[in-house]
Write an enzyme that holds these catalytic residues in place. Structure first.
Site, PDB file in Angstrom:
ATOM      1  CE  LYS A  55      -4.432   0.899   2.071  1.00 22.85           C
ATOM      2  NZ  LYS A  55      -4.773   0.582   4.049  1.00 22.85           N
TER       3      LYS A  55
HETATM    4  C1  E4P Z   1      -8.348   1.273   3.460  1.00 23.10           C
HETATM    5  O1  E4P Z   1      -7.737   0.738   3.320  1.00 23.10           O
HETATM    6  C2  E4P Z   1      -8.352   2.282   5.566  1.00 23.10           C
HETATM    7  O2  E4P Z   1      -7.439   1.084   5.416  1.00 23.10           O
HETATM    8  C3  E4P Z   1      -9.623   2.400   5.496  1.00 23.10           C
HETATM    9  O3  E4P Z   1     -10.714   1.834   4.939  1.00 23.10           O
HETATM   10  C4  E4P Z   1      -9.439   3.694   6.176  1.00 23.10           C
HETATM   11  O4  E4P Z   1     -10.821   3.671   6.609  1.00 23.10           O
HETATM   12  P1  E4P Z   1     -11.319   4.663   7.726  1.00 23.10           P
HETATM   13  O5  E4P Z   1     -11.576   6.670   7.200  1.00 23.10           O
HETATM   14  O6  E4P Z   1     -12.506   4.729   8.148  1.00 23.10           O
HETATM   15  O7  E4P Z   1     -10.253   4.733   8.142  1.00 23.10           O
END
Ligand code: E4P
Length: 217
Positions: A83
């Site tokens: 990522k």
């Molecule tokens: C995506 O890969 C992120 O880990 C995640 O969806 C972020 O979500 P949040 O806005 O609830 O922290």
């Protein structure tokens, strides 16, 4: 549409796996921090637990740092997707990792242009954060629709991974728009099968069954 679970919690991953509801996992540094345990051990355990892709995020901010971290992260399993944050340096890293055959997920995407840049760099996935867009009074799902349309216009192979999901309706909308993946927090996953009319109907069926001649003998 594939379902990923958005967590670094092994119990949640195991439970979702038992339901047969997960095709992969996404994590981020905040999710690891919540678990309060050695992140390397946990990352290895998650990669082993899950058959599908597991997104693990870099914390470097230069392309060189990101690529070096990615080389380490892929050692946790053949299912690791690296990522990468949506930065110009991130795009440089994505191009290099793509050339090296390493799958990438460009994260923290909040505009269709950011998604287009990620696709042009060769990202495997792009993650629009719909809940965080909604939080600032904009429309997260409109962003997903724009990305799906742009990718389809130019036949980009980058998959749209809907992230920052807050409710089951986000998933319905994502499916209607043809997004490739929804990554779902456990508390939302639990709600997907719920419907008050299902509960009411089952209660009535079970009550009537007790009145049925010969039932329970
Ligand atoms: C995506 O890969 C992120 O880990 C995640 O969806 C972020 O979500 P949040 O806005 O609830 O922290």
């Amino acid at each position: 549409m594939r379902f990923f679970i958005d967590t670094a919690n092994l119990d949640e991953i195991r439970q979702a796996k038992k339901y047969g509801l997960i095709d992969g996992v996404t994590t981020n540094p905040s999710l690891f921090a919540k678990e309060q345990r050695d992140w390397k051990e946990l990352a290895a355990a998650i990669c082993k637990e899950v058959d599908g892709p597991v997104s693990l995020e870099v914390v470097g901010v230069t392309a060189d740092e990101m690529v070096a971290e990615a080389r380490e992260l892929v050692k946790f399993g053949s299912n690791v997707v690296v990522k990468i944050p949506m930065l110009m340096e991130g795009l440089v890293a994505v191009r290099q990792l793509t050339e090296m055959g390493i799958d990438t997920n460009v994260t923290l995407v909040f505009s269709p242009l950011q998604a287009l840049l990620a696709a042009k760099a060769g990202a495997t996935y792009v993650s629009p954060f719909v809940g965080r867009v909604d939080d600032i009074g904009s429309d997260g799902m409109e962003l997903v629709q724009q990305i799906v349309t742009i990718f389809s216009n130019y036949n980009y192979q980058t998959q749209v991974l809907v992230a920052s999901i807050r409710s089951p309706m986000h998933i319905v909308d994502a499916a209607l728009m043809g997004a490739d993946v929804s990554t779902i927090p456990y508390k939302v996953l639990e709600k997907l099968a719920q419907h008050p009319l299902t509960d009411k109907g089952l209660e009535a069926f079970l009550a009537d069954w007790k009145k049925t001649k010969g039932a329970g003998e």
